[in-house]
Each structure stands twice: as C-alpha cells, then as structure tokens.
Scaffold this active site. Structure first.
Site, PDB file in Angstrom:
ATOM      1  N   ARG A 264       0.835  -0.967   0.144  1.00 59.31           N
ATOM      2  CA  ARG A 264       0.055   0.077  -0.079  1.00 59.31           C
ATOM      3  C   ARG A 264       0.802   1.135   0.130  1.00 59.31           C
ATOM      4  NH1 ARG A 264      -3.124  -2.764  -1.496  1.00 59.31           N
ATOM      5  NH2 ARG A 264      -5.142  -3.483  -0.598  1.00 59.31           N
ATOM      6  N   GLU A 293      -2.143   7.488  -5.119  1.00 58.72           N
ATOM      7  CA  GLU A 293      -2.315   7.077  -6.660  1.00 58.72           C
ATOM      8  C   GLU A 293      -3.893   7.087  -6.779  1.00 58.72           C
ATOM      9  OE1 GLU A 293      -2.653   2.297  -6.235  1.00 58.72           O
ATOM     10  OE2 GLU A 293      -0.717   3.023  -5.526  1.00 58.72           O
ATOM     11  N   HIS A 313       0.538   0.287 -10.162  1.00 61.19           N
ATOM     12  CA  HIS A 313      -0.200  -0.858  -9.225  1.00 61.19           C
ATOM     13  C   HIS A 313      -0.649  -2.051 -10.128  1.00 61.19           C
ATOM     14  CE1 HIS A 313      -3.017  -1.107  -5.333  1.00 61.19           C
ATOM     15  NE2 HIS A 313      -2.274  -2.124  -5.837  1.00 61.19           N
TER      16      HIS A 313
END
Length: 352
Positions: A264, A293, A313
C-alpha cells in the site's frame, strides 16, 4: 461474465466499456438492483445505496481493498460485501468454494511475489536509467566505462557471500517472495510485524531449514533498516503502518540498499523517499504503489528520481490472477443475491 450469464435468476445490466464505470451511468442504472459489481475506482456510498433502493442485497468488488465502499452505510442497510482477498479467507464447509479460495489466493500471492522480485532487480540494476538510454537514442553516443550503470547485485558471489533481505510484514506474500529469493543465494531473512503478534519461533526455524538460510529472525524496524540489503514492504495499510517507511527509517538503510513496496502506498512517505534517493541515502527503489495514486504525474517527486522504478499498481495484473479474481467476484455476487454462502466477504459486525 460466463458464470453470471449462466445463472438464470440474474438479469444483467452491464457497463459496456473496458474502463472504469462513469458515476452518472452507475447512478442511472443501479435503481432496483439486487446486486452490484464494482471496481476499486468506483465510490460506493450512501448516494449509490439510496439510488439502488431496498432491493439491493449485495456489493461484490473486484479488489483486495474495500476502502471505496462505505462499510458503515452497507452494514446499516444489512448488505453483504464481497471482495477478492490475496490472503486465504474462510470459505465455509463446501469443498468446491474452499478449493477455489485456495486457488485464487495462491494465484494472487504468486503474482505479487513475482512482481516484488522483479522490482528489486529493476531498482538494483538501474533498469529505469538503462532503458532510457536506449529509448532516448543515447546508446550510440554513450561511451562505455567499467562501472557505468552498475548497481548492487541481488545474488551472492564468492567475493560477496552474504545477502540479507528484510520484510516489513511477513504474511503469505512476503513468505512467497522469500521463496523466490532463495535461488539468488539469500543467507539471512529479517522481518518485522505487528508488535502484538508473538514470534513464531517454530515456523521461523522451519523456514530457515527448508530454505537453507543461516537465520530467519523477527527484529524491530530499526534493525531491519540497518541490516538489510534489500527491503520488501508487504504489510497491510491503515493507521498502524502509515508512513512506517519515513526519514528515520531511510537514513538507517545501507547506501547500497534497495526498497520495494508492493503493498500500500501509504506505508511509504513519498517525500522522504524522494529525498533519500536524491541525497544518496539509499541506492534505489521499486514501487508498484504510491500514496495518492492514481494521481501520480510526471511531476511527482518519485517519478523524477532516476533510480526509482514506479509502475501503476499492477501487482495482480496477470491473465491468470485477474481471471481468478473475476471468478471470485461472480461467485460472491451470485451467493449474496441468491442467499448462499459468499466465498469471501467483509465482516461488517463492527460497523452496525
């Protein structure tokens, strides 16, 4: 979609584009729905629940996280919330859902572990700089020199026989990552985890034996920072781990140290990491996640750092993993709407 279409009790209304759903379309089409399939980019709040009306029973999200769903509002309405975790959850007593849960969990874990090792290699071997040399047409005019584009080596060699890897968080993904690092000649594994979690000496000894490591040791974060050659951040998000990688941590790392974050973005202080890279406190970083993000532009301080690999990601972005996640989403929705047992659902008892 095949599972959903093969369920005659369901009447499907499908967003027709291969991108995030427009909120206006969602609000226009959700009234009267019994179930709702969403993505991480969809904000599911009281407005959505209100537009859906009393017929809504289930929300099934294709994501490990569920921060985009108002869980309190869902609990107050008596809804079920399904998700696609990358850790094994209770799949009930049914054999088929249990096997599917194991399969999905295993696939997701493997894909993130694979990517974590990839990021470590890319960051240590200056791949961001090296690929730019080729893409920008610099290679023909770049003079060769013995140490040009060199970086710290992940694998051990005779002249450098010790390699210590550190893990912030030591769950299933971290342990899968460790397994992938063993062939590189890793000699020591250090890890930190929640202070409330007791040290599992038996498990650690077994891992050291199976992987032929000199040690697998739980340490505090300061020792982890000081001693590790490569550090993998693979812990859950939340207030307890917010900015656990900060200036103090980074200043203690080796100047040849590599930091990888595939968990994370909130675990790493982006400004502190950019400063560490800019001032040479550490060698490099590989990031699959960044705080804030997807609002990470070319002006972001980490994107500007040549020795920082940033990817958007994509830890679970393999055909196999995403297919397995889609299967789980469909299973959760069908079970939630038709009154069956959801293979993976959020415990909402604390939100009522």
């Amino acid at each position: 979609m095949s599972l959903l279409r093969a369920t005659p009790e369901l009447d499907l209304v499908v967003w027709p584009h291969d991108r995030g759903c427009d909120r206006t379309w969602l609000l226009d089409n959700v009234p009267g729905s019994s179930g709702l399939v969403v993505m991480l980019t969809d904000k599911v709040d009281s407005e959505v629940f209100g537009r859906a009306g009393p017929s809504l029973r289930t929300v099934s999200t294709m994501s490990v996280g569920y921060e985009h769903i108002d869980l309190k509002a869902a609990a107050q309405r008596g809804l079920k919330v399904g998700y696609t975790p990358d850790v094994l959850t209770d799949a009930g007593k049914s054999t088929t859902p249990f096997l599917m849960a194991v399969y999905i969990s295993s696939v997701a874990i493997r894909s993130v572990a694979d990517l974590s090792v990839m990021l470590a290699l890319m960051a240590s071997r200056n791949i961001g700089i090296a690929t730019a040399v080729v893409r920008e047409g610099q290679w023909p005019n770049r003079p060769w020199s013995p140490f040009a584009l060199c970086g710290p080596q992940l694998s051990t060699i005779a002249s450098s026989p010790t390699r210590k890897v550190g893990f912030v968080g030591f769950g299933r993904i971290a342990q899968a990552t460790l397994a992938r690092l063993v062939p590189f000649g890793i000699t020591h594994c250090l890890y930190s985890s929640s202070p409330s979690s007791p040290t599992n000496h038996e498990r650690d000894a077994e891992l050291a034996k199976v992987y032929k490591l000199q040690s697998v040791t739980k340490v505090n974060v300061d020792e982890l920072a000081r001693e590790s050659d490569f550090i993998f951040v693979l812990a859950p998000g939340g207030p307890d781990t917010y900015h656990i990688i900060n200036e103090d941590f980074l200043k203690q790392m080796k100047r040849t140290g590599i930091l990888v974050n595939a968990s994370r973005g909130t675990l790493v202080d982006s400004d502190a990491l950019a400063k560490a890279l800019r001032e040479g406190w550490i060698w490099g970083a590989g990031l699959d996640v960044v705080e804030g993000e997807p609002n990470v532009t070319i002006d972001h301080p980490l994107v500007k750092e040549p020795r920082c690999i940033v990817i958007p990601h994509v830890g679970s972005a393999t055909l196999e993993t995403r297919t397995a996640m889609a299967v789980r989403v469909a299973q959760n929705l069908i079970a939630g709407v038709l009154g069956g047992h959801m293979p993976a659902h959020v415990d909402l008892s604390g939100y009522r």
